[in-house]
Design a protein around this motif. Structure first.
Motif, PDB file in Angstrom:
ATOM      1  N   ARG A   4      55.964  23.325  24.636  1.00 21.13           N
ATOM      2  CA  ARG A   4      55.793  23.576  26.033  1.00 21.13           C
ATOM      3  C   ARG A   4      55.681  25.006  26.475  1.00 21.13           C
ATOM      4  O   ARG A   4      56.250  25.819  26.313  1.00 21.13           O
ATOM      5  CB  ARG A   4      56.850  23.072  26.802  1.00 21.13           C
ATOM      6  N   TYR A  71      52.618  17.032  32.396  1.00 18.02           N
ATOM      7  CA  TYR A  71      52.110  18.388  32.242  1.00 18.02           C
ATOM      8  C   TYR A  71      51.339  18.514  30.931  1.00 18.02           C
ATOM      9  O   TYR A  71      51.482  17.706  30.012  1.00 18.02           O
ATOM     10  CB  TYR A  71      53.229  19.422  32.329  1.00 18.02           C
ATOM     11  N   GLU A  72      50.509  19.552  30.838  1.00 16.31           N
ATOM     12  CA  GLU A  72      49.541  19.664  29.756  1.00 16.31           C
ATOM     13  C   GLU A  72      50.153  19.747  28.369  1.00 16.31           C
ATOM     14  O   GLU A  72      49.635  19.150  27.423  1.00 16.31           O
ATOM     15  CB  GLU A  72      48.642  20.879  30.008  1.00 16.31           C
ATOM     16  N   SER A  73      51.249  20.483  28.219  1.00 18.13           N
ATOM     17  CA  SER A  73      51.822  20.603  26.877  1.00 18.13           C
ATOM     18  C   SER A  73      52.421  19.287  26.388  1.00 18.13           C
ATOM     19  O   SER A  73      52.566  19.076  25.189  1.00 18.13           O
ATOM     20  CB  SER A  73      52.877  21.718  26.834  1.00 18.13           C
ATOM     21  N   THR A  75      50.902  16.397  26.788  1.00 16.58           N
ATOM     22  CA  THR A  75      49.794  15.579  26.305  1.00 16.58           C
ATOM     23  C   THR A  75      48.985  16.239  25.193  1.00 16.58           C
ATOM     24  O   THR A  75      48.070  15.623  24.641  1.00 16.58           O
ATOM     25  CB  THR A  75      48.833  15.239  27.460  1.00 16.58           C
ATOM     26  N   ALA A  76      49.296  17.495  24.879  1.00 15.91           N
ATOM     27  CA  ALA A  76      48.561  18.196  23.824  1.00 15.91           C
ATOM     28  C   ALA A  76      48.702  17.458  22.491  1.00 15.91           C
ATOM     29  O   ALA A  76      49.642  16.702  22.275  1.00 15.91           O
ATOM     30  CB  ALA A  76      49.088  19.625  23.690  1.00 15.91           C
ATOM     31  N   ALA A 100      47.191  15.010  33.168  1.00 17.36           N
ATOM     32  CA  ALA A 100      48.006  16.211  32.987  1.00 17.36           C
ATOM     33  C   ALA A 100      47.563  17.367  33.882  1.00 17.36           C
ATOM     34  O   ALA A 100      46.377  17.572  34.120  1.00 17.36           O
ATOM     35  CB  ALA A 100      47.964  16.652  31.526  1.00 17.36           C
ATOM     36  N   VAL A 101      48.550  18.111  34.351  1.00 16.57           N
ATOM     37  CA  VAL A 101      48.330  19.378  35.056  1.00 16.57           C
ATOM     38  C   VAL A 101      49.127  20.446  34.328  1.00 16.57           C
ATOM     39  O   VAL A 101      49.832  20.157  33.369  1.00 16.57           O
ATOM     40  CB  VAL A 101      48.750  19.287  36.534  1.00 16.57           C
ATOM     41  N   ALA A 102      49.019  21.675  34.782  1.00 15.23           N
ATOM     42  CA  ALA A 102      49.564  22.804  34.024  1.00 15.23           C
ATOM     43  C   ALA A 102      51.073  22.745  33.835  1.00 15.23           C
ATOM     44  O   ALA A 102      51.587  23.032  32.751  1.00 15.23           O
ATOM     45  CB  ALA A 102      49.168  24.121  34.695  1.00 15.23           C
ATOM     46  N   ASP A 103      51.831  22.351  34.870  1.00 11.71           N
ATOM     47  CA  ASP A 103      53.276  22.534  34.829  1.00 11.71           C
ATOM     48  C   ASP A 103      53.931  21.615  35.851  1.00 11.71           C
ATOM     49  O   ASP A 103      53.250  20.986  36.663  1.00 11.71           O
ATOM     50  CB  ASP A 103      53.581  24.008  35.156  1.00 11.71           C
ATOM     51  N   SER A 242      52.873  28.842  28.703  1.00  8.43           N
ATOM     52  CA  SER A 242      51.992  29.013  27.545  1.00  8.43           C
ATOM     53  C   SER A 242      51.386  30.407  27.485  1.00  8.43           C
ATOM     54  O   SER A 242      51.339  31.024  26.405  1.00  8.43           O
ATOM     55  CB  SER A 242      50.878  27.961  27.563  1.00  8.43           C
TER      56      SER A 242
END
Length: 374
Positions: A4, A71-73, A75-76, A100-103, A242
């Motif tokens: 994250r 959040y994006e991390s 779903t990475a 997903a969004v950034a945070d 990130s």
């Protein structure tokens, strides 16, 4: 470092298209005398069609989709999302759709923007600092689930939001370029301004908000003055975690705001003890990440199934070595030995969500004023 961190009105596949059969399109074509046509009462066709439309398709033809905002991390490809999706889909007869969004802060902003039209069934990735503000939107409802298996420092419990992991914020430093890290928040604030740190923006980032609350918890009414001193040590302020951690691992800066659990990634995945967290004498502010059931969900039973799954060892086992946070529930597997080497905060700070909601904007304004002074 891998750490994250629109639903349409109708599905075209569920529409029944009726067209006239060949030769029955109203044209004057003569029937083929070689064909034998048996007259069948129309009711034999209409009754099955009626019952299929009223009662729905057979169970095996139905398919459920669960939409999860996060959040994006998360779903990475290296985050917990892919494994969580696989595990839940093995038992739910459904498809998990992550959006997903950034945070976490961006997550709340999106929900506010979409309001009642949002397509989410579950929101996963807010934290307790945003909980009261999220409730105030009216977009979440009580989950009605037994959360007895959840254990987090401070004993946070709520009838709307369920914790799924936690971690304490920390200054992570590069042991190759910094031999003596700050041993307290006071030392960080008043230390050598040539030894820089990169932090995150509290308006867009949950770690940035966490540091804002950490400074406020320690300094109280003197927080503005503390920020005015600390800004001389800040190399830059990034929108999210990130970007900040990337600058740190590239060697651009010797310190970064992150988590006490961040070094575990390097020790487990890279067999590298170079990056460590500094233990602060005053204590550390905690982040408890939570998930909740969306009021407008069209799949509430499925959403509750997911929240139950989230509290189970099948989900909790995934968290430590993908999200690099501490599990909030029971695990079936022990944590890697590297977790025993992490900083154990002597004191945990956690503000009441209602206090944060009432003061967040004023405290951000205070931060902006201090950080922009010349």
């Amino acid at each position: 470092m891998p750490h994250r961190r629109l639903r349409g009105l109708a599905n075209p596949l569920n529409l029944i298209r009726l067209e006239p059969a060949e030769g029955l399109d109203g044209s004057s074509s003569a029937p083929d005398p070689s064909c034998s046509i048996e007259e069948v009462p129309m009711g034999k066709f209409l009754l099955p069609l009626f019952f299929s439309l009223v009662l729905g398709l057979p169970a095996h033809a139905q398919h459920r989709v669960l939409t999860v905002y996060t959040y994006e991390s998360f779903t990475a490809e290296w985050g917990p999302g892919p494994k969580v999706k696989q595990k839940f889909e093995e038992t739910c007869s459904c498809t998990v759709n992550f959006v997903a969004v950034a945070d976490g802060v961006a997550l709340l902003s999106r929900l506010k923007l979409e309001g009642q039209s949002n397509p989410a069934d579950v929101v996963l990735g807010l934290d307790t600092n945003l909980a009261a503000e999220a409730k105030a939107t009216g977009l979440f409802e009580p989950h009605g689930l037994d959360t007895g298996s959840i254990r987090v420092p401070g004993g946070y419990s709520d009838d709307v939001f369920i914790p799924y992991d936690y971690g304490h914020f920390a200054v992570v430093y590069d042991t190759q370029t910094m031999k003596t890290p700050p041993a307290s928040l006071k030392e960080l604030v008043e230390g050598d301004p040539s030894r820089k740190i990169v932090i995150q923006d509290p308006r867009t980032s949950t770690p940035g908000l966490g540091l804002l609350l950490w400074v406020k918890a320690v300094y109280g009414g003197e927080a503005g003055a503390a920020w005015a001193k600390l800004r001389h040590r800040v190399l830059t302020v990034t929108p999210g975690w990130s970007e900040a951690y990337g600058l740190f691992t590239k060697g651009e800066v010797p310190m970064v705001l992150s988590y006490t659990t961040s070094p575990a990634y390097h020790m487990v995945a890279e067999d590298n003890g170079r990056y460590q967290a500094a233990a602060f004498a005053e204590g550390h502010y905690i982040q408890i990440e939570v998930a909740g059931l969306v009021t407008t969900s069209r799949q509430k039973d499925l959403a509750k199934e997911f929240l139950r799954f989230m509290m189970s060892p099948a989900f909790q086992d995934i968290i430590p070595t993908t999200n690099w946070m501490m599990p909030a529930g029971e695990t079936a597997q022990p944590l890697p030995p590297a977790f025993d080497r992490l900083v154990k905060p002597a004191k945990t700070f956690l503000m009441d969500p209602e206090e944060v909601a009432a003061n967040r904007q004023a405290w951000i304004d205070e931060w902006l004023t201090a950080m922009s002074e010349r």
